[in-house]
Write a protein that holds these residues in place. Sequence first.
Motif, PDB file in Angstrom:
ATOM      1  N   ALA A 191      -3.116   4.305 -10.985  1.00  0.00           N
ATOM      2  CA  ALA A 191      -2.104   3.631 -10.160  1.00  0.00           C
ATOM      3  C   ALA A 191      -1.246   2.682 -11.000  1.00  0.00           C
ATOM      4  CB  ALA A 191      -2.783   2.864  -9.027  1.00  0.00           C
ATOM      5  N   LEU A 192      -1.873   1.972 -11.920  1.00  0.00           N
ATOM      6  CA  LEU A 192      -1.114   1.057 -12.777  1.00  0.00           C
ATOM      7  C   LEU A 192      -0.187   1.807 -13.730  1.00  0.00           C
ATOM      8  CD1 LEU A 192      -3.821  -1.612 -13.641  1.00  0.00           C
ATOM      9  CD2 LEU A 192      -1.784  -1.927 -12.234  1.00  0.00           C
ATOM     10  N   MET A 193      -0.653   2.912 -14.252  1.00  0.00           N
ATOM     11  CA  MET A 193       0.164   3.677 -15.198  1.00  0.00           C
ATOM     12  C   MET A 193       1.270   4.483 -14.514  1.00  0.00           C
ATOM     13  SD  MET A 193      -0.769   3.073 -18.277  1.00  0.00           S
ATOM     14  CE  MET A 193      -0.928   1.378 -17.783  1.00  0.00           C
ATOM     15  N   SER A 194       1.125   4.745 -13.214  1.00  0.00           N
ATOM     16  CA  SER A 194       2.168   5.501 -12.523  1.00  0.00           C
ATOM     17  C   SER A 194       3.442   4.677 -12.342  1.00  0.00           C
ATOM     18  CB  SER A 194       1.671   6.000 -11.170  1.00  0.00           C
ATOM     19  OG  SER A 194       1.492   4.939 -10.275  1.00  0.00           O
ATOM     20  N   VAL A 195       3.316   3.368 -12.338  1.00  0.00           N
ATOM     21  CA  VAL A 195       4.504   2.523 -12.178  1.00  0.00           C
ATOM     22  C   VAL A 195       5.451   2.672 -13.369  1.00  0.00           C
ATOM     23  CG1 VAL A 195       5.323   0.154 -11.926  1.00  0.00           C
ATOM     24  CG2 VAL A 195       3.334   0.917 -10.643  1.00  0.00           C
ATOM     25  N   PRO A 196       4.991   2.488 -14.610  1.00  0.00           N
ATOM     26  CA  PRO A 196       5.930   2.703 -15.710  1.00  0.00           C
ATOM     27  C   PRO A 196       6.316   4.171 -15.897  1.00  0.00           C
ATOM     28  CG  PRO A 196       3.779   2.102 -16.585  1.00  0.00           C
ATOM     29  CD  PRO A 196       3.714   1.949 -15.098  1.00  0.00           C
ATOM     30  N   ALA A 197       5.445   5.084 -15.491  1.00  0.00           N
ATOM     31  CA  ALA A 197       5.767   6.506 -15.652  1.00  0.00           C
ATOM     32  C   ALA A 197       6.900   6.932 -14.730  1.00  0.00           C
ATOM     33  CB  ALA A 197       4.536   7.360 -15.397  1.00  0.00           C
ATOM     34  N   GLN A 198       7.035   6.285 -13.583  1.00  0.00           N
ATOM     35  CA  GLN A 198       8.102   6.633 -12.641  1.00  0.00           C
ATOM     36  C   GLN A 198       9.421   5.929 -12.959  1.00  0.00           C
ATOM     37  OE1 GLN A 198       6.657   5.790  -8.723  1.00  0.00           O
ATOM     38  NE2 GLN A 198       5.186   7.445  -8.767  1.00  0.00           N
ATOM     39  N   LEU A 199       9.371   4.906 -13.785  1.00  0.00           N
ATOM     40  CA  LEU A 199      10.569   4.166 -14.204  1.00  0.00           C
ATOM     41  C   LEU A 199      11.354   3.565 -13.040  1.00  0.00           C
ATOM     42  CD1 LEU A 199      11.933   6.689 -16.853  1.00  0.00           C
ATOM     43  CD2 LEU A 199      10.723   4.565 -17.313  1.00  0.00           C
ATOM     44  N   GLY A 200      10.712   3.359 -11.904  1.00  0.00           N
ATOM     45  CA  GLY A 200      11.418   2.823 -10.744  1.00  0.00           C
ATOM     46  C   GLY A 200      12.401   3.803 -10.123  1.00  0.00           C
ATOM     47  N   LEU A 201      12.253   5.069 -10.429  1.00  0.00           N
ATOM     48  CA  LEU A 201      13.226   6.066  -9.986  1.00  0.00           C
ATOM     49  C   LEU A 201      13.075   6.557  -8.553  1.00  0.00           C
ATOM     50  CD1 LEU A 201      13.585   8.209 -13.201  1.00  0.00           C
ATOM     51  CD2 LEU A 201      15.200   6.580 -12.274  1.00  0.00           C
ATOM     52  N   PRO A 202      11.919   6.497  -7.905  1.00  0.00           N
ATOM     53  CA  PRO A 202      11.851   7.040  -6.543  1.00  0.00           C
ATOM     54  C   PRO A 202      12.857   6.416  -5.571  1.00  0.00           C
ATOM     55  CG  PRO A 202       9.651   6.806  -7.384  1.00  0.00           C
ATOM     56  CD  PRO A 202      10.578   6.171  -8.401  1.00  0.00           C
ATOM     57  N   GLN A 203      13.061   5.101  -5.632  1.00  0.00           N
ATOM     58  CA  GLN A 203      14.040   4.466  -4.754  1.00  0.00           C
ATOM     59  C   GLN A 203      15.455   4.887  -5.121  1.00  0.00           C
ATOM     60  OE1 GLN A 203      11.592   2.742  -6.359  1.00  0.00           O
ATOM     61  NE2 GLN A 203      10.271   2.237  -4.649  1.00  0.00           N
TER      62      GLN A 203
END
Length: 131
Positions: free
Chosen positions: A63-75
Motif C-alpha cells: 500500500a505504501l509503495m503503490s502511492v509513489p508508483a501511481q504518481l498521483g495520476l488516478p485523479q
Amino acid sequence: MSRIPLGLHDPAVLGRTVVGATVGSFAVRILGMGLTFLVGVQLARYLGPVGLGVYGTVMAVVALMSVPAQLGLPQLITRELSAQTARGDSCSIKGTLVWFAASVCAASCVVLIIGFLGTKLWPHLWDATFS
C-alpha cells in the motif's frame, strides 16, 4: 452550445440522477467493506497469528509503495478522461490511456528496483521479520 445530455436540464431529473448515483456508490462501498471483513476473518483463521502478521506487513508495504508508483495520476486521469469524453475526442482518450499505463509501469519499475535494492542493503531486516 451546451454539452449537457438531454433531460439533465430538468432539476428533477438531475436530482434523481445524483441520488441514484450516490445510493449506488454507497452500496458498492458497503459491499466492498463487508467482503474485505470476511476475507480478513478467513485469513486470520487459516494463517494464524504469525502468518497474518507477515501478510499484514507485506500488504502495508504494498500500500505504501503503490502511492509513489501511481504518481498521483488516478485523479488526473479521471479529470482528463471526463473532459475528453465531454469534447468527444476519442483519439485523445486512447492516447491518454496509453500514456497513463506507460507512466504507471515505468514508475512501478523504479519502485521495484528501489525495493529490491532495499532488500539487498538490509538483509538482516528481512531475516528478523520472516523467521
